[in-house]
Design a protein around this motif. Structure first.
Motif, PDB file in Angstrom:
ATOM      1  N   GLU A   1      -4.405  33.124   9.101  1.00 23.92           N
ATOM      2  CA  GLU A   1      -4.396  33.399   7.662  1.00 23.92           C
ATOM      3  C   GLU A   1      -5.229  34.634   7.345  1.00 23.92           C
ATOM      4  N   ARG A   2      -6.385  34.696   7.969  1.00 24.94           N
ATOM      5  CA  ARG A   2      -7.285  35.805   7.665  1.00 24.94           C
ATOM      6  C   ARG A   2      -6.740  37.115   8.205  1.00 24.94           C
ATOM      7  N   LEU A   3      -6.131  37.068   9.388  1.00 23.51           N
ATOM      8  CA  LEU A   3      -5.528  38.285   9.926  1.00 23.51           C
ATOM      9  C   LEU A   3      -4.382  38.747   9.033  1.00 23.51           C
ATOM     10  N   ALA A   4      -3.599  37.792   8.575  1.00 24.36           N
ATOM     11  CA  ALA A   4      -2.486  38.141   7.695  1.00 24.36           C
ATOM     12  C   ALA A   4      -3.009  38.787   6.415  1.00 24.36           C
ATOM     13  N   PHE A   5      -4.126  38.284   5.960  1.00 21.09           N
ATOM     14  CA  PHE A   5      -4.734  38.844   4.748  1.00 21.09           C
ATOM     15  C   PHE A   5      -5.166  40.292   4.975  1.00 21.09           C
ATOM     16  N   ILE A   6      -5.771  40.551   6.108  1.00 22.53           N
ATOM     17  CA  ILE A   6      -6.169  41.923   6.442  1.00 22.53           C
ATOM     18  C   ILE A   6      -4.940  42.820   6.457  1.00 22.53           C
ATOM     19  N   ASP A   7      -3.928  42.364   7.189  1.00 24.44           N
ATOM     20  CA  ASP A   7      -2.690  43.126   7.304  1.00 24.44           C
ATOM     21  C   ASP A   7      -2.106  43.424   5.923  1.00 24.44           C
ATOM     22  N   PHE A   8      -2.081  42.410   5.099  1.00 28.39           N
ATOM     23  CA  PHE A   8      -1.528  42.535   3.756  1.00 28.39           C
ATOM     24  C   PHE A   8      -2.304  43.550   2.916  1.00 28.39           C
ATOM     25  N   CYS A   9      -3.616  43.418   2.918  1.00 29.16           N
ATOM     26  CA  CYS A   9      -4.427  44.323   2.097  1.00 29.16           C
ATOM     27  C   CYS A   9      -4.226  45.769   2.505  1.00 29.16           C
ATOM     28  N   LEU A  10      -4.192  46.010   3.800  1.00 34.39           N
ATOM     29  CA  LEU A  10      -4.003  47.384   4.257  1.00 34.39           C
ATOM     30  C   LEU A  10      -2.667  47.930   3.771  1.00 34.39           C
ATOM     31  N   GLN A  11      -1.639  47.120   3.941  1.00 35.88           N
ATOM     32  CA  GLN A  11      -0.301  47.614   3.611  1.00 35.88           C
ATOM     33  C   GLN A  11      -0.070  47.731   2.108  1.00 35.88           C
ATOM     34  N   PHE A  12      -0.591  46.813   1.339  1.00 34.39           N
ATOM     35  CA  PHE A  12      -0.221  46.788  -0.075  1.00 34.39           C
ATOM     36  C   PHE A  12      -1.339  47.199  -1.017  1.00 34.39           C
ATOM     37  N   ILE A  13      -2.522  47.330  -0.503  1.00 34.20           N
ATOM     38  CA  ILE A  13      -3.585  47.838  -1.347  1.00 34.20           C
ATOM     39  C   ILE A  13      -4.083  49.154  -0.777  1.00 34.20           C
ATOM     40  N   GLY A  14      -4.048  49.263   0.549  1.00 34.14           N
ATOM     41  CA  GLY A  14      -4.400  50.530   1.168  1.00 34.14           C
ATOM     42  C   GLY A  14      -5.766  50.490   1.815  1.00 34.14           C
ATOM     43  N   GLN A  15      -6.618  49.572   1.343  1.00 38.27           N
ATOM     44  CA  GLN A  15      -7.933  49.480   1.949  1.00 38.27           C
ATOM     45  C   GLN A  15      -8.502  48.075   1.829  1.00 38.27           C
ATOM     46  N   LEU A  16      -9.625  47.890   2.473  1.00 39.06           N
ATOM     47  CA  LEU A  16     -10.182  46.543   2.603  1.00 39.06           C
ATOM     48  C   LEU A  16     -11.632  46.669   3.040  1.00 39.06           C
ATOM     49  N   SER A  17     -12.496  45.901   2.403  1.00 41.01           N
ATOM     50  CA  SER A  17     -13.880  45.904   2.854  1.00 41.01           C
ATOM     51  C   SER A  17     -14.227  44.526   3.413  1.00 41.01           C
ATOM     52  N   ARG A  18     -15.305  44.481   4.138  1.00 42.21           N
ATOM     53  CA  ARG A  18     -15.717  43.208   4.693  1.00 42.21           C
ATOM     54  C   ARG A  18     -15.964  42.202   3.567  1.00 42.21           C
ATOM     55  N   ALA A  19     -16.525  42.725   2.480  1.00 43.95           N
ATOM     56  CA  ALA A  19     -16.831  41.837   1.361  1.00 43.95           C
ATOM     57  C   ALA A  19     -15.569  41.162   0.798  1.00 43.95           C
ATOM     58  N   ASP A  20     -14.444  41.886   0.804  1.00 40.53           N
ATOM     59  CA  ASP A  20     -13.193  41.293   0.315  1.00 40.53           C
ATOM     60  C   ASP A  20     -12.848  40.040   1.101  1.00 40.53           C
ATOM     61  N   LEU A  21     -12.971  40.160   2.407  1.00 42.02           N
ATOM     62  CA  LEU A  21     -12.657  39.027   3.277  1.00 42.02           C
ATOM     63  C   LEU A  21     -13.598  37.860   3.007  1.00 42.02           C
ATOM     64  N   VAL A  22     -14.882  38.175   2.929  1.00 40.12           N
ATOM     65  CA  VAL A  22     -15.872  37.121   2.685  1.00 40.12           C
ATOM     66  C   VAL A  22     -15.585  36.432   1.359  1.00 40.12           C
ATOM     67  N   ASN A  23     -15.301  37.236   0.347  1.00 38.09           N
ATOM     68  CA  ASN A  23     -15.000  36.680  -0.961  1.00 38.09           C
ATOM     69  C   ASN A  23     -13.791  35.766  -0.930  1.00 38.09           C
ATOM     70  N   HIS A  24     -12.763  36.254  -0.304  1.00 36.39           N
ATOM     71  CA  HIS A  24     -11.520  35.508  -0.368  1.00 36.39           C
ATOM     72  C   HIS A  24     -11.593  34.187   0.371  1.00 36.39           C
ATOM     73  N   PHE A  25     -12.170  34.211   1.557  1.00 41.55           N
ATOM     74  CA  PHE A  25     -12.140  33.001   2.371  1.00 41.55           C
ATOM     75  C   PHE A  25     -13.468  32.244   2.353  1.00 41.55           C
ATOM     76  N   LYS A  26     -14.425  32.744   1.618  1.00 44.23           N
ATOM     77  CA  LYS A  26     -15.748  32.110   1.579  1.00 44.23           C
ATOM     78  C   LYS A  26     -16.273  31.908   2.997  1.00 44.23           C
ATOM     79  N   THR A  27     -16.052  32.892   3.804  1.00 40.03           N
ATOM     80  CA  THR A  27     -16.407  32.792   5.203  1.00 40.03           C
ATOM     81  C   THR A  27     -17.718  33.530   5.441  1.00 40.03           C
ATOM     82  N   GLY A  28     -18.296  33.365   6.623  1.00 39.33           N
ATOM     83  CA  GLY A  28     -19.535  34.058   6.942  1.00 39.33           C
ATOM     84  C   GLY A  28     -19.265  35.491   7.372  1.00 39.33           C
ATOM     85  N   LEU A  29     -20.302  36.293   7.332  1.00 36.97           N
ATOM     86  CA  LEU A  29     -20.146  37.688   7.735  1.00 36.97           C
ATOM     87  C   LEU A  29     -19.755  37.799   9.199  1.00 36.97           C
ATOM     88  N   ALA A  30     -20.316  36.909   9.991  1.00 36.65           N
ATOM     89  CA  ALA A  30     -20.055  36.984  11.420  1.00 36.65           C
ATOM     90  C   ALA A  30     -18.575  36.806  11.733  1.00 36.65           C
TER      91      ALA A  30
END
Lengths: 291, 291
Positions: A13-42
């Motif tokens: 799911e998280r990889l798909a999210f990365i792929d999606f953001c790159l393709q349809f938004i153009g960029q992505l920060s680590r914080a986006d991932l953390v925010n979306h999945f409430k996951t740890g930085l590691a």
DNA sequence: CCACAAAGCAATCATTTTGATAGCATCATT
DNA sequence: AATGATGCTATCAAAATGATTGCTTTGTGG
């Protein structure tokens, strides 16, 4: 090398999210991932590292903005279906169950003004899956409020409304009922008789092959061909007879025998109408005349 | 007692799935869970146990069929939005990214005949998010193929087609372009001038409050009121001026000043049209006459 | 009526995934 | 050149998951 199919559900799911953001938004920060999945930085770093392994040339980090950017050589790791993407952009991510939503203001779906209650939908779907009859109060446009017992076997959207296709014990035939006009829907526990099951709904199971072509009145037909992805100017479709009339009305298809409808904004003509025979469902179709 | 918000992402998804199946299918087996999430039997038992903790009275196991059944006292643990549910039923679960799909044949969405390419959507969305211009070839219904540079700021569906709202450098104004009629869309790297940004799109940012009422020609108005969830016979909506015409056409709203349109199947009238002033966007609306 | 098969359950332990932390690297900003 | 923000890696602890086992329940078929 990592194998996509061996990755667990959550990380996929998280990889798909990365792929999606790159393709349809153009960029992505680590914080986006953390925010979306409430996951740890590691784990976030791990995901990005893995993504880089899977697709080394898809993104580069720009330190100016501390974001990853899609490169020109980007190749999607996941095949995103266009309709699914648009739905994700409009309504936000997540499967609509757990609310991980963040809709885009830049992507706006058409307005649905008619929203059946989820209670009604739930009752109908359970009845369908378990072959049960439903008692309800129904308000029809022609005859007003009546109490009915119906045996539903499918629900369908006609472009505007959600309908339930059901055997009606009052008229003793299969009909469409508008879901929002049902009240007090309740499952009846006793099993239904065989002839009332969806298998006997002829118009539902009759699949027609129709041929839509660009309406002769259109001056730049190529535009319409591109809209509908037409192959040689013809779009062939398989349609349930029960739904044909709605489809013609939704897409404003000229259903006259000789493409004579001149009402504005008619881009399509039902070319093979003469071969289809007499169809009751077409009474609501634009330009239809029996004959 | 377990706290819903403390449960991790993956397990929350699985609990939502259980909740959903019970409410909209009526039953669920352990195998369903395993199939859907490719999870082990053990974790599956854990999820069911946890779900029983969260909602002890929602399901009972029937050994005859070895499935869990929804009880009459069922109370959903997750609030499922009706539209999201219908989408899940029609297109299957999952967020549309990783393909954990299993569409229902009993729930059929309206047919979308026009599918923009995901490449085009991706390019447009990136340009929108990064404030870039896009060069493309466009085939219009009126003037045929032309090369253009546009500055997009949103995409929207009008019920039939996906449009991109953009500043057009050729006509020097904001316009709608049909996504499927764009070819060779490419982002231009140089930043856009300020006056071409979406902020200056007046018709887009002008939000109109409209009042829709049941058309006087309808004989059982209660049916229509229920369809649209009307409050006192009126449905008030906020609509962008740029999208108003499409909305009126999509819902076949009578836009004449005195509700005089008699074309069949017109269920709504735009009651406050006289207060809205002259609107170019309404030229495509049913029954509209300036004055 | 009883043995069997199928499915569910609970407990246990090994494995995998995740979260937290710390130290280092990079680069824009000042 | 110092500072701060963010990203990377490594490490360890904690949590989640998978696999296995033995047990229970119940319908089915002999």
């Amino acid at each position: 090398m990592a194998d996509l199919t061996e990755i667990n559900y959550a990380q996929r799911e998280r990889l798909a999210f990365i792929d999606f953001c790159l393709q349809f938004i153009g960029q992505l920060s680590r914080a986006d991932l953390v925010n979306h999945f409430k996951t740890g930085l590691a784990s976030c770093s791990r995901d990005l590292t893995l993504y880089k392994e899977l697709a080394p040339n898809n993104m580069t980090l720009k330190h100016e903005t501390k974001q990853y950017y899609r490169t020109a050589e980007f190749k999607p790791v996941y095949e995103h279906n266009a309709e699914a993407i648009l739905a994700s952009l409009c309504r936000g991510f997540g499967d609509g169950l757990s609310h991980t939503v963040r809709p885009s203001e830049k992507c706006i779906d058409s307005t649905r003004l008619i929203h059946p209650s989820s209670e009604t939908i739930a009752t109908l779907m359970r009845a369908i899956n378990n072959r049960l009859a439903v008692s309800c109060d129904y308000i029809s446009l022609t005859s007003g409020e009546t109490s009915r017992i119906i045996v539903p076997h499918a629900i369908a959207n006609n472009g505007q409304r959600w309908h339930v296709r059901a055997y009606d014990q009052k008229s003793k035939e299969f009909r469409d009922f508008v879901c929002t006009r049902l009240q007090n829907a309740t499952e009846l526990k006793k099993p239904i008789s065989n002839t009332q099951s969806g298998n006997y709904d002829k118009e539902w199971h009759n699949i027609l092959t129709i041929e839509l072509v660009v309406h002769p009145s259109v001056s730049h037909p190529r535009a319409i061909e591109m809209d509908f992805g037409m192959d040689g100017g013809v779009l062939r479709l398989e349609v349930r007879e029960a739904l044909l009339g709605y489809l013609m009305r939704q897409w404003n298809v000229d259903c006259s025998h000789n493409a004579t409808l001149t009402l504005g904004d008619c881009h399509l003509w039902l070319k093979n109408i003469s071969e289809l025979g007499k169809l009751a469902c077409l009474t609501i179709a634009p330009g239809y005349k029996e004959g």
